[in-house]
Design an enzyme around this catalytic site. Structure first.
Site, PDB file in Angstrom:
ATOM      1  N   TYR A  41       0.796  -1.227   0.000  1.00  0.00           N
ATOM      2  CA  TYR A  41       0.000   0.000   0.000  1.00  0.00           C
ATOM      3  C   TYR A  41       0.829   1.278   0.000  1.00  0.00           C
ATOM      4  CZ  TYR A  41      -4.223  -2.712   0.430  1.00  0.00           C
ATOM      5  OH  TYR A  41      -5.250  -3.580   0.181  1.00  0.00           O
ATOM      6  N   LYS A  88       3.830 -15.015   4.153  1.00  0.00           N
ATOM      7  CA  LYS A  88       4.211 -15.852   3.003  1.00  0.00           C
ATOM      8  C   LYS A  88       5.734 -15.931   2.982  1.00  0.00           C
ATOM      9  CE  LYS A  88       2.879 -18.113  -0.786  1.00  0.00           C
ATOM     10  NZ  LYS A  88       2.080 -19.341  -0.746  1.00  0.00           N
ATOM     11  N   ASP A 139      -2.020 -18.573   2.105  1.00  0.00           N
ATOM     12  CA  ASP A 139      -2.956 -19.387   1.317  1.00  0.00           C
ATOM     13  C   ASP A 139      -3.662 -20.408   2.205  1.00  0.00           C
ATOM     14  OD1 ASP A 139      -0.357 -20.306   1.526  1.00  0.00           O
ATOM     15  OD2 ASP A 139      -0.285 -21.209  -0.463  1.00  0.00           O
ATOM     16  N   ASP A 164     -12.051  -9.852   4.153  1.00  0.00           N
ATOM     17  CA  ASP A 164     -13.250 -10.031   3.317  1.00  0.00           C
ATOM     18  C   ASP A 164     -13.716 -11.487   3.335  1.00  0.00           C
ATOM     19  OD1 ASP A 164     -12.978  -7.341   2.659  1.00  0.00           O
ATOM     20  OD2 ASP A 164     -13.362  -7.636   0.525  1.00  0.00           O
TER      21      ASP A 164
HETATM   22 MG    MG Z   1     -10.959  -4.164   1.326  1.00  0.00          MG
END
Ligand code: MG
Ligand code: NAI
Length: 338
Positions: free
Chosen positions: A131, A177, A210, A238
């Site tokens: 980000y 990861k 994952d 989410d």
């Molecule tokens: Mg989002």
């Protein structure tokens, strides 16, 4: 009682429908709530050329707390436009994004899995990772840089450990990861583990992202607190939100060095905006996070959360939860339960 100052930033789309509902709920459970309205988002950008005016930043600063709806961001590059929520997180150094998911009692529509109820919290690093937005071309290579620092990893880990330590199960899962990205994610994992030394009562696990996604989709009840990097936290929250009734219910709180910004996880939902059918639960539960973690009013936070879940249990479900209730009807039921 000391006044509670709140900067209210509805933004675009359904943000303008759900944020006023959350404000009504806060007014119901607090005395002396002092509101300051402020502007941000795509509509603000098209009117003023600025998606996040300085006046909004100073209003947030002086209030110390904000309730933000959602903004519409174009998925192509628009000169001069940057997502205001990402800017606010960086400006106020809001380094932790708390995203809890609690299982809904399924009266209808919502899937339920057997076993212990789902009650998990994702602590997402909120200032770096992918980000930082450092994208560029080098010949035919399109490159995005992903930055992980020791200090940012340690501070998000500390928030996560403190939260885990205060919860009944006291479990923390570090998600990364590091098998593919040992320098960046290996560092994140090692920093988190090092902070864990200060929290002997907390059980630490780690998972590759994952596998974590698969387990969040299949055995979410096994998670208590998850700490992870920015993008992984965005995606995993989410996935988790599905168990809590979906995007319309999922709340979030950005915290850091003092200022707190509550925001539902969902976006501006242009497909349903203006129809009066948006789910106000995510915004209201975000306001409850402000009560709990910023204003330290856990009793009021409990009341708000109970009212939201009770109203949904009673069948007051908006279309996204498989029902027909309007934004107004669900809010009114929540208010009456308060
Ligand atoms: Mg989002
Ligand atoms: P979205 O979260 O706006 O919508 C995804 C789906 O969830 C849609 O079907 C929508 O109708 C539904 N939904 C979202 N909120 C709801 C609510 N309160 N009640 C009922 N249903 C709800 O995500 P999408 O469609 O990917 O993005 C739309 C716009 O929102 C884009 O411009 C995007 O950039 C922006 N966005 C902004 C965010 C923010 O301001 N924090 C976060 C995510 C997206």
């Amino acid at each position: 009682m000391k006044p509670l100052n709140l900067c209210v930033i509805p933004g675009d789309g359904v943000g303008r429908e759900v944020i006023p509902c959350a404000v009504e709920v806060l007014q119901r459970v607090t005395a002396n709530l002092n509101l300051v309205q402020a502007d941000a988002g795509w509509d603000c950008f098209t009117r003023t050329g600025n998606a996040l005016p300085d006046a909004t930043l100073s209003a947030i600063e002086s209030c110390g707390a904000a309730l933000f709806g959602a903004v519409s961001s174009p998925s192509r590059k628009v000169e001069g436009y940057r997502s205001p929520i990402v800017q606010m997180r960086q400006h106020f150094d809001l380094y932790a994004n708390l995203r809890p998911t609690r299982e809904l009692n399924a009266a209808d529509g919502v899937r339920r899995i057997s076993g212990a109820p789902i009650d998990l919290l994702i602590a997402r690093e909120n200032t770096q990772g992918l980000y930082i937005g450092r994208e560029y071309m080098r010949g035919e290579e399109a490159i995005a840089e992903r930055v992980i620092t020791k200090s940012a990893s340690e501070r998000i880990a500390r928030v996560a450990f403190e939260l885990a330590n205060g919860r009944p199960r006291k479990q923390l899962t570090i998600v990364h990861k590091a098998n593919i990205l040992p320098i960046t994610d290996g560092r994140f994992r090692d920093c988190a583990r090092a902070v864990g030394v200060d929290f002997p009562a907390v059980t630490i696990n780690e998972l590759l992202v994952d596998t974590a996604a698969m387990l969040l989709a299949s055995r979410p009840q096994q998670f208590d607190v998850i700490v992870t990097t920015n993008l992984f936290g965005d995606i995993l929250s989410d996935v988790a939100s599905v168990w809590g009734g979906g995007m319309g219910v999922a709340p979030a709180l950005n915290i850091g060095r003092g200022v707190a910004i509550a925001e539902p996880v969902h976006g501006s939902a242009p497909d349903i905006a203006g129809k009066g059918i948006a789910n106000p639960s995510g915004a209201i539960l975000s306001a409850a996070l402000l009560l709990r973690y910023h204003w330290h009013m856990s009793e009021e936070a409990d009341r708000v959360e109970s009212a939201v879940y009770a109203a949904i249990d009673q069948g007051l479900r908006t279309a996204d939860m498989g029902g027909q209730a309007s934004t107004r009807a669900l809010t009114d039921r929540i208010l009456s339960l308060l």
